[in-house]
Scaffold this motif. Structure first.
Motif, PDB file in Angstrom:
ATOM      1  N   UNK A   3      44.532  -5.905   2.499  1.00 22.10           N
ATOM      2  CA  UNK A   3      43.115  -5.418   2.953  1.00 22.10           C
ATOM      3  C   UNK A   3      43.365  -5.320   4.540  1.00 22.10           C
ATOM      4  N   UNK A   4      43.019  -3.936   4.991  1.00 22.40           N
ATOM      5  CA  UNK A   4      43.103  -3.539   6.574  1.00 22.40           C
ATOM      6  C   UNK A   4      41.663  -3.923   7.065  1.00 22.40           C
ATOM      7  N   UNK A   5      41.577  -4.408   8.320  1.00 27.00           N
ATOM      8  CA  UNK A   5      40.703  -4.807   9.082  1.00 27.00           C
ATOM      9  C   UNK A   5      40.412  -3.726  10.099  1.00 27.00           C
ATOM     10  N   UNK A   6      39.241  -3.600  10.678  1.00 25.98           N
ATOM     11  CA  UNK A   6      38.963  -2.763  11.785  1.00 25.98           C
ATOM     12  C   UNK A   6      39.451  -3.328  13.145  1.00 25.98           C
ATOM     13  N   UNK A   7      40.172  -2.415  13.665  1.00 25.46           N
ATOM     14  CA  UNK A   7      40.416  -2.911  15.229  1.00 25.46           C
ATOM     15  C   UNK A   7      39.323  -3.028  16.093  1.00 25.46           C
ATOM     16  N   UNK A   8      39.490  -3.991  16.938  1.00 24.06           N
ATOM     17  CA  UNK A   8      38.388  -4.284  17.798  1.00 24.06           C
ATOM     18  C   UNK A   8      38.191  -3.209  18.808  1.00 24.06           C
ATOM     19  N   UNK A   9      37.161  -2.862  19.415  1.00 22.09           N
ATOM     20  CA  UNK A   9      36.875  -2.007  20.352  1.00 22.09           C
ATOM     21  C   UNK A   9      37.999  -2.137  21.388  1.00 22.09           C
ATOM     22  N   UNK A  10      37.996  -3.198  21.905  1.00 25.34           N
ATOM     23  CA  UNK A  10      38.975  -3.337  23.195  1.00 25.34           C
ATOM     24  C   UNK A  10      40.336  -3.069  22.780  1.00 25.34           C
ATOM     25  N   UNK A  11      40.815  -3.126  21.489  1.00 27.06           N
ATOM     26  CA  UNK A  11      42.101  -2.608  21.205  1.00 27.06           C
ATOM     27  C   UNK A  11      42.080  -1.159  21.161  1.00 27.06           C
ATOM     28  N   UNK A  12      41.110  -0.415  20.518  1.00 22.78           N
ATOM     29  CA  UNK A  12      41.010   0.879  20.625  1.00 22.78           C
ATOM     30  C   UNK A  12      40.729   1.714  22.045  1.00 22.78           C
ATOM     31  N   UNK A  13      40.119   0.767  22.838  1.00 27.30           N
ATOM     32  CA  UNK A  13      39.918   1.254  24.303  1.00 27.30           C
ATOM     33  C   UNK A  13      41.155   1.293  25.018  1.00 27.30           C
ATOM     34  N   UNK A  14      41.782   0.263  25.107  1.00 29.31           N
ATOM     35  CA  UNK A  14      43.221   0.095  25.621  1.00 29.31           C
ATOM     36  C   UNK A  14      44.038   1.134  25.202  1.00 29.31           C
ATOM     37  N   UNK A  15      44.358   1.339  24.007  1.00 26.47           N
ATOM     38  CA  UNK A  15      45.009   2.369  23.276  1.00 26.47           C
ATOM     39  C   UNK A  15      44.747   3.720  23.625  1.00 26.47           C
ATOM     40  N   UNK A  16      43.420   4.041  23.974  1.00 28.03           N
ATOM     41  CA  UNK A  16      43.046   5.359  24.324  1.00 28.03           C
ATOM     42  C   UNK A  16      43.270   5.396  25.798  1.00 28.03           C
ATOM     43  N   UNK A  17      43.124   4.599  26.696  1.00 23.30           N
ATOM     44  CA  UNK A  17      43.480   4.670  27.989  1.00 23.30           C
ATOM     45  C   UNK A  17      45.050   4.855  28.083  1.00 23.30           C
ATOM     46  N   UNK A  18      45.934   4.336  27.420  1.00 21.56           N
ATOM     47  CA  UNK A  18      47.243   4.318  27.331  1.00 21.56           C
ATOM     48  C   UNK A  18      47.513   5.712  27.005  1.00 21.56           C
ATOM     49  N   UNK A  19      46.935   6.392  25.932  1.00 22.75           N
ATOM     50  CA  UNK A  19      47.155   7.716  25.455  1.00 22.75           C
ATOM     51  C   UNK A  19      46.879   8.749  26.236  1.00 22.75           C
ATOM     52  N   UNK A  20      45.669   8.362  27.104  1.00 21.45           N
ATOM     53  CA  UNK A  20      45.077   9.580  28.253  1.00 21.45           C
ATOM     54  C   UNK A  20      46.180   9.530  29.312  1.00 21.45           C
ATOM     55  N   UNK A  21      46.442   8.221  29.748  1.00 25.13           N
ATOM     56  CA  UNK A  21      47.464   8.444  30.704  1.00 25.13           C
ATOM     57  C   UNK A  21      48.742   9.241  30.537  1.00 25.13           C
ATOM     58  N   UNK A  22      49.348   8.991  29.189  1.00 22.72           N
ATOM     59  CA  UNK A  22      50.323   9.623  28.869  1.00 22.72           C
ATOM     60  C   UNK A  22      50.023  11.209  28.884  1.00 22.72           C
TER      61      UNK A  22
END
Length: 153
Positions: A3-22
């Protein structure tokens, strides 16, 4: 299947910041040779002068806004190549790369999360819709089109 669980908002935000920096760093490196840095420095100097005049109350708020709008418009038009490269990179990175990597970008890999589909099949159409809305690609496209086809007034 686990069963997959939803990612926390903080995880998604950090991932988005890393991706946008890249994406921002790569876009800046690719567009650098096409941007006239002397012109950009000239606009930045004009911007500082206008801010100083406004701070010293040498110009009215209306004059300040009009001057600032003019500089901002010219700066945005002269860095249009950066917008084009950024939009293309965002589409490639947030759509094509993410689909090819099972719903993960570099930021998502670092944060150990991924995009999944409810039906189990992550496809290009889902990623295009998601990227246009959640990664601001649609906003960037519309802004670029607006600046390209409209006059300053």
């Amino acid at each position: 299947m686990a069963k997959q669980t939803k990612a926390y908002f903080s995880q998604r935000l950090v991932a988005f910041i890393i991706d946008m920096l890249f994406v921002t760093i790569v876009a800046s490196l690719l567009s650098g040779p096409f941007i006239d840095s002397e012109k950009i420095q000239k606009y930045e100097k004009q911007e500082k002068e206008i801010i100083e005049k406004y701070t010293k109350q040498e110009i009215s708020p209306d004059d300040y806004l009009a001057s600032y709008e003019d500089i901002f418009y010219k700066l945005t038009r002269d860095t249009g190549i950066l917008s084009i490269i950024t939009i293309l990179l965002e589409v490639i990175y947030f759509v094509v790369f993410q689909v090819a990597n099972g719903g993960q970008t570099f930021g998502k890999k670092i944060m150990k999360i991924k995009v999944v589909s409810e039906n189990g099949n992550l496809d290009m159409n889902q990623m295009i819709c998601r990227a246009l809305l959640s990664n601001f690609i649609l906003v960037n496209i519309l802004t670029f089109i607006f600046l390209l086809f409209t006059s300053k007034n």
